[in-house]
Design a protein around this motif. Structure first.
Motif, PDB file in Angstrom:
ATOM      1  N   MET A   1     -10.527  -4.817  -9.133  1.00  0.00           N
ATOM      2  CA  MET A   1     -11.404  -4.168  -8.860  1.00  0.00           C
ATOM      3  C   MET A   1     -11.300  -3.340 -10.665  1.00  0.00           C
ATOM      4  O   MET A   1     -11.787  -2.176 -10.995  1.00  0.00           O
ATOM      5  CB  MET A   1     -11.602  -3.505  -8.185  1.00  0.00           C
ATOM      6  CG  MET A   1     -12.395  -4.001  -6.287  1.00  0.00           C
ATOM      7  SD  MET A   1     -13.624  -4.395  -7.386  1.00  0.00           S
ATOM      8  CE  MET A   1     -15.045  -2.790  -7.002  1.00  0.00           C
TER       9      MET A   1
ATOM     10  N   CYS B   1       0.835  -1.182   0.152  1.00  0.00           N
ATOM     11  CA  CYS B   1      -0.091  -0.245  -0.165  1.00  0.00           C
ATOM     12  C   CYS B   1       0.708   1.497   0.002  1.00  0.00           C
ATOM     13  O   CYS B   1       1.401   0.930   1.044  1.00  0.00           O
ATOM     14  CB  CYS B   1      -0.635  -0.119   1.566  1.00  0.00           C
ATOM     15  SG  CYS B   1      -2.201  -1.497   0.989  1.00  0.00           S
TER      16      CYS B   1
ATOM     17  N   TYR C   1      -3.437  -0.781  -5.529  1.00  0.00           N
ATOM     18  CA  TYR C   1      -4.475  -0.952  -6.392  1.00  0.00           C
ATOM     19  C   TYR C   1      -4.880  -2.649  -6.242  1.00  0.00           C
ATOM     20  O   TYR C   1      -3.705  -3.353  -6.073  1.00  0.00           O
ATOM     21  CB  TYR C   1      -3.260  -1.241  -7.387  1.00  0.00           C
ATOM     22  CG  TYR C   1      -3.878  -1.594  -9.708  1.00  0.00           C
ATOM     23  CD1 TYR C   1      -4.527  -0.528  -9.760  1.00  0.00           C
ATOM     24  CD2 TYR C   1      -3.702  -2.989  -9.600  1.00  0.00           C
ATOM     25  CE1 TYR C   1      -5.740  -0.948 -10.800  1.00  0.00           C
ATOM     26  CE2 TYR C   1      -4.617  -3.029 -10.563  1.00  0.00           C
ATOM     27  CZ  TYR C   1      -4.551  -1.922 -11.518  1.00  0.00           C
ATOM     28  OH  TYR C   1      -5.764  -2.735 -12.466  1.00  0.00           O
ATOM     29  N   SER C   2      -6.273  -2.419  -6.839  1.00  0.00           N
ATOM     30  CA  SER C   2      -6.921  -3.882  -6.997  1.00  0.00           C
ATOM     31  C   SER C   2      -7.402  -4.371  -8.220  1.00  0.00           C
ATOM     32  O   SER C   2      -7.867  -3.523  -9.318  1.00  0.00           O
ATOM     33  CB  SER C   2      -8.137  -3.832  -6.204  1.00  0.00           C
ATOM     34  OG  SER C   2      -9.308  -4.699  -5.717  1.00  0.00           O
TER      35      SER C   2
ATOM     36  N   SER D   1      -8.937  -0.780 -10.440  1.00  0.00           N
ATOM     37  CA  SER D   1      -8.728   0.440  -9.577  1.00  0.00           C
ATOM     38  C   SER D   1      -8.026   0.544  -8.039  1.00  0.00           C
ATOM     39  O   SER D   1      -7.932  -0.469  -7.628  1.00  0.00           O
ATOM     40  CB  SER D   1     -10.531   1.419  -9.264  1.00  0.00           C
ATOM     41  OG  SER D   1     -10.892   0.176  -8.327  1.00  0.00           O
ATOM     42  N   TYR D   2      -7.895   2.107  -8.399  1.00  0.00           N
ATOM     43  CA  TYR D   2      -7.539   1.802  -6.163  1.00  0.00           C
ATOM     44  C   TYR D   2      -8.555   2.401  -5.686  1.00  0.00           C
ATOM     45  O   TYR D   2      -8.467   3.201  -5.652  1.00  0.00           O
ATOM     46  CB  TYR D   2      -6.318   3.436  -6.757  1.00  0.00           C
ATOM     47  CG  TYR D   2      -4.611   3.242  -7.576  1.00  0.00           C
ATOM     48  CD1 TYR D   2      -4.001   2.764  -6.679  1.00  0.00           C
ATOM     49  CD2 TYR D   2      -4.871   3.794  -9.120  1.00  0.00           C
ATOM     50  CE1 TYR D   2      -2.279   2.403  -7.186  1.00  0.00           C
ATOM     51  CE2 TYR D   2      -3.775   3.381  -9.749  1.00  0.00           C
ATOM     52  CZ  TYR D   2      -2.079   2.652  -8.811  1.00  0.00           C
ATOM     53  OH  TYR D   2      -1.443   2.370  -9.940  1.00  0.00           O
ATOM     54  N   GLU D   3      -8.109   1.708  -4.378  1.00  0.00           N
ATOM     55  CA  GLU D   3      -8.982   0.927  -2.776  1.00  0.00           C
ATOM     56  C   GLU D   3      -8.310   1.830  -2.188  1.00  0.00           C
ATOM     57  O   GLU D   3      -6.580   1.802  -2.147  1.00  0.00           O
ATOM     58  CB  GLU D   3      -8.878  -0.178  -3.545  1.00  0.00           C
ATOM     59  CG  GLU D   3     -10.033  -0.555  -4.048  1.00  0.00           C
ATOM     60  CD  GLU D   3     -11.103  -0.350  -4.941  1.00  0.00           C
ATOM     61  OE1 GLU D   3     -11.801   0.093  -3.837  1.00  0.00           O
ATOM     62  OE2 GLU D   3     -11.340  -0.109  -5.387  1.00  0.00           O
ATOM     63  N   LYS D   4      -8.714   2.031  -1.404  1.00  0.00           N
ATOM     64  CA  LYS D   4      -7.991   3.043   0.307  1.00  0.00           C
ATOM     65  C   LYS D   4      -8.703   1.798   1.422  1.00  0.00           C
ATOM     66  O   LYS D   4      -9.290   1.107   1.198  1.00  0.00           O
ATOM     67  CB  LYS D   4      -8.792   3.766   0.024  1.00  0.00           C
ATOM     68  CG  LYS D   4      -8.522   5.124  -0.944  1.00  0.00           C
ATOM     69  CD  LYS D   4      -9.379   6.303  -0.322  1.00  0.00           C
ATOM     70  CE  LYS D   4      -9.209   7.789  -1.092  1.00  0.00           C
ATOM     71  NZ  LYS D   4      -9.859   9.066  -0.605  1.00  0.00           N
TER      72      LYS D   4
ATOM     73  N   THR E   1      -3.297   3.330  -0.434  1.00  0.00           N
ATOM     74  CA  THR E   1      -4.089   2.786  -0.925  1.00  0.00           C
ATOM     75  C   THR E   1      -3.165   1.454  -1.595  1.00  0.00           C
ATOM     76  O   THR E   1      -2.061   1.710  -1.496  1.00  0.00           O
ATOM     77  CB  THR E   1      -3.809   3.858  -1.866  1.00  0.00           C
ATOM     78  OG1 THR E   1      -2.297   4.277  -2.434  1.00  0.00           O
ATOM     79  CG2 THR E   1      -5.086   5.503  -1.931  1.00  0.00           C
TER      80      THR E   1
END
Length: 190
Positions: free
Chosen positions: A132, A99, A128-129, A134-137, A126
């Protein structure tokens, strides 16, 4: 035998350097072995001014844009607000998910010693998923207890200890590199 002697000589500067060792805690903070949020590092016969300049020079060498990350009170303290692509790790099946986020380091100076405050990681990081796309928090304070979760006397997540070790090694190595005292030689006087 020669190999061992060479390895010993290469490791000697590391042994002579300050060794700060903060441990990541269940609440998402770092502490020393005694639970304190700071460590005092002693440097015999070195003035606060020289220690300040040493740390400042080391930060200038370690960071791409030191003026962007460093704030200082002349000869008294230096704070660093840095960004890392791997400031926190989440144990996943494989590989570990790193992260990215911000961290803060603070150093205070007195004659013969430096007070190193425990590093602080911003709570929001954050990653990277791929699922998904996308970038997730995630929030360090919410997720950190999972790294310490036990099941039948063993870590619930097999990779938890590896994640903790990577986080601690990374931040402690950075701090120890900042604290590395280099004696001046006649060749340095240019």
């Amino acid at each position: 035998m020669k190999k061992y002697l060479i390895l010993l000589l290469l490791a000697l500067p590391l042994v002579c350097a300050a060794q700060v060792n903060f441990k990541f805690q269940q609440d998402g903070t770092y502490r020393d072995a005694d639970g304190k949020d700071y460590i005092i590092v002693k440097y015999d016969s070195i003035s606060a001014k020289d220690l300040f300049l040493m740390v400042k020079n080391n930060i200038n060498q370690l960071y791409k844009n030191p003026k962007e990350v460093m704030s200082e009170v002349e000869n008294a303290s230096i704070s660093v607000r840095g960004y890392s692509e791997s400031v926190f790790y989440v144990p996943t099946t494989s590989p570990e998910t790193s992260c990215s986020g911000y961290y803060n380091l603070t150093f205070e100076f007195k004659n013969g010693r430096i007070k190193v405050h425990a590093p602080i990681i911003d709570d929001e990081v954050t990653y990277y998923s791929a699922v998904m796309n996308s970038y997730e928090k995630i929030y360090v304070g919410d997720y950190a207890p999972k790294l310490f979760k036990m099941k039948n006397g063993k870590p619930a997540y097999k990779r938890s200890q590896m994640c903790l070790d990577m986080m601690e090694t990374q931040i402690n190595t950075l701090i120890n590199n900042i604290l590395l005292y280099k004696k001046k030689s006649s060749e340095d006087d240019w």
